[in-house]
Design a protein around this motif. Structure first.
Motif: not given
Lengths: 141, 230
Positions: A78-82, A84-85, B8-9, B11-12, B79, B98-99, B101
């Motif tokens: 759930k958090i791994k890409n967060n 990067t952001w 479910d994320n 930020m995405e 991801s 992901k992420p 862009l």
């Protein structure tokens, strides 16, 4: 740290003339490419991260303590890409390792979780400072 | 393009929302943090495009696709690069790692728009030569040049073709708006006929096959002007 705050809290005189400077303690190139033309977008993304990461790390650490690989894998995913952001791509890689090790039920994951917690604690102040400076810049606009 | 986001994320979701809101082609119809909510929505409303995360708890994005009765264009997101293979298998429009862009989102939208354009071209080309009616749980193709006439009966329309009769729900006016064949002509409030199938015309009626179809006074001038009367 003080230097970073000094650089990143500078409000631009005009969006067109003085581009917002992103913190060099984060991945400034990525942040500039991603949020440079839309700082409000950056405020939202940093806000979500700052307001949620500690809770997710707490769950990750308690699941590591209990050898709960399934929860570790789910939270890491759930958090791994967060990371990067908010310009912490190296922590994304570390979290990716946790996801892989947890899915293999490899006990060495526990030490990687601890490593992530330590590194995140060290970098979080930079993220929070960047969040504040982005907010200040968008308020000034 | 009516679009929904399923991830479910947070930020995405926020990133995709921001990109969608800056695109004039996209009408954001819904944002869902799990596949079940998205499925309930899609069972009630049709959309053109869905950005769909693969890995979600309870129900995955691929399970959502498997459970849908129709498929909009889908951009799968994950991801994990390994899902690119599944994306190929499911023939989705694009797969984004992901992420997500902005540049990669824009590239995906180019593919979406290209496929949307091709689908519209095929639909327009089909609408120029044929129509499909629902019959006994099937969609039956009826080429325009095989249709004899349409007859309004209460809330239904009888479609009489050379191969038989089909009954569809609807109003003749609505049907008339959808027919793009120039040889169909409304001759009475209850009838649209295929001019090429007329056997003869007599006073206030015409004959197609053995059926005598009335021509209303209001429609008669148009009927006369539509035929090659010598």
């Amino acid at each position: 740290m003080d230097k970073i705050l000094e650089v990143s809290t500078q409000a631009p005189e005009s969006n067109n003339q003085v581009p917002f400077e992103f913190s060099k303690d984060l991945d400034a190139a990525f942040l500039s490419a991603t949020y440079g033309s839309n700082l409000a977008f950056g405020v939202k993304m940093f806000g979500i991260f700052v307001n949620s990461i500690q809770q997710d790390l707490d769950i990750l650490e308690s699941s590591a303590t209990n050898n709960d690989y399934s929860t570790m894998r789910a939270i890491a995913h759930k958090i791994k890409n967060n990371f990067t952001w908010v310009g912490l791509s190296e922590l994304s890689k570390l979290t990716g390792q946790i996801e892989t090790l947890a899915s293999e039920e490899n006990s060495s994951v526990v030490s990687v979780v601890k490593d992530l917690g330590d590194k995140c604690s060290a970098r979080l102040p930079f993220v929070e400072a960047q969040y504040r400076s982005l907010e200040a810049a968008t308020t000034a606009c | 393009m009516k679009t929904i986001l399923v991830d479910d994320n947070l930020m995405e979701i926020e990133a995709l929302k921001s990109y969608c809101q800056s695109s004039s082609d996209i009408e954001l119809a819904g944002v869902f943090q799990n596949a079940q909510q998205a499925m309930s929505f899609l069972n009630k409303e049709e959309v053109d495009l869905m950005f769909l995360d693969v890995e979600m708890p309870e129900m995955t994005g691929l399970e959502l696709i498997d459970n849908l009765s129709y498929l909009p264009q889908i951009v799968l997101t994950s991801s994990n690069r390994e899902y690119a293979y599944e994306a190929l298998e499911y023939e989705v429009t694009d797969f984004i790692k992901k992420p997500i862009l902005l540049k990669r989102f824009q590239k995906a939208m180019e593919k979406v728009e290209e496929r949307h354009r091709r689908i519209n071209e095929v639909a327009l080309s089909s609408a120029a030569t044929e129509l499909y009616v629902r019959s006994d749980g099937k969609l039956v193709r009826l080429p325009y040049d095989e249709i004899l006439y349409f007859e309004n009966v209460g809330d239904y329309i009888k479609v009489i073709s050379e191969r038989g009769m089909h009954i569809i729900y609807g109003a003749l006016k609505t049907l008339a708006d959808k027919l793009s064949y120039p040889r169909f002509l409304k001759v009475h409030r209850s009838y649209i006929v295929n001019l090429d199938k007329i056997v003869d015309i007599e006073d206030n009626s015409l004959v197609i096959g053995k059926k005598v179809i009335p021509i209303s006074r209001a429609h008669k001038p148009l009927v006369i002007s539509s035929i090659n009367l010598i």
